[in-house]
Write an enzyme that holds these catalytic residues in place. Structure first.
Site, PDB file in Angstrom:
ATOM      1  N   CYS A  63      -2.563  -3.597   8.288  1.00 44.42           N
ATOM      2  CA  CYS A  63      -2.210  -2.251   8.776  1.00 44.42           C
ATOM      3  C   CYS A  63      -1.692  -2.321  10.209  1.00 44.42           C
ATOM      4  CB  CYS A  63      -3.416  -1.323   8.706  1.00 44.42           C
ATOM      5  SG  CYS A  63      -4.343  -1.427   7.164  1.00 44.42           S
ATOM      6  N   CYS A  88      -3.127   4.733   6.395  1.00 42.39           N
ATOM      7  CA  CYS A  88      -4.581   4.751   6.413  1.00 42.39           C
ATOM      8  C   CYS A  88      -5.108   4.911   7.844  1.00 42.39           C
ATOM      9  CB  CYS A  88      -5.104   3.448   5.828  1.00 42.39           C
ATOM     10  SG  CYS A  88      -4.739   2.051   6.899  1.00 42.39           S
ATOM     11  N   CYS A 115       0.827  -1.217   0.000  1.00 39.39           N
ATOM     12  CA  CYS A 115       0.000   0.000   0.000  1.00 39.39           C
ATOM     13  C   CYS A 115       0.854   1.257   0.000  1.00 39.39           C
ATOM     14  CB  CYS A 115      -0.945   0.007   1.202  1.00 39.39           C
ATOM     15  SG  CYS A 115      -0.093   0.050   2.784  1.00 39.39           S
TER      16      CYS A 115
END
Ligand code: FES
Length: 153
Positions: free
Chosen positions: A103, A59, A34
């Protein structure tokens, strides 16, 4: 609802966001897929994490998990911080959607990278911290660090 109240809270009001100018250890990690990056700053005193801050270009889930991770390691020993898993952070946040679990790995890796960086710069502290912590756990009074093999000599 996709995200728990805790995730939303830590995303909207991240704890310990920022930098530490005179940090003892800094860890930077990234996720190649990402492209998100996380940086973790630690102050460490006698094996205890006395302060921690993070910065992320990532994010919302990365922000929420880093925020929670910093809360979970602040005031704790380095040893405890090293044992912090992304799973424990996700549980503390009441879960994350499956596609967002990666994440949370950034937060765990950033903590470990910052601790690595500290011991790279202060190799002598590694033994001291480890022995001190063993000592605390075992209440050994031999002064040698409390390993089990010496019988106090
Ligand atoms: Fe990259 Fe969340 S999508 S860290």
């Amino acid at each position: 609802m996709l995200y728990s109240d805790k995730v939303m809270d830590h995303f909207r009001n991240p704890r310990n966001m920022g930098t530490i100018d005179d940090a003892d250890g800094i860890g930077e990690v990234g996720n190649a897929k990402c492209g998100d990056i996380m940086k973790m700053y630690l102050k460490i005193d006698r094996g205890i994490i006395t302060d921690v801050k993070f910065n992320t270009f990532g994010c919302g889930s990365a922000i929420a998990t880093s925020s929670m991770a910093t809360e979970m390691i602040k005031g704790k020993s380095v040893k405890e911080a090293l044992m912090l898993s992304n799973k424990a952070v996700v549980e503390a946040l009441d879960g994350l959607p499956a596609q967002k679990i990666h994440c949370s790995v950034l937060a765990e890796e950033a903590v470990k990278a910052a601790i690595d960086n500290y011991y790279e710069k202060n190799p002598e502290s590694f033994r001291e911290d480890l022995f001190r912590l063993e000592d605390d756990e075992d209440s050994c009074s031999s002064g040698c660090g409390g390993c089990s093999g010496c019988g106090g000599f």
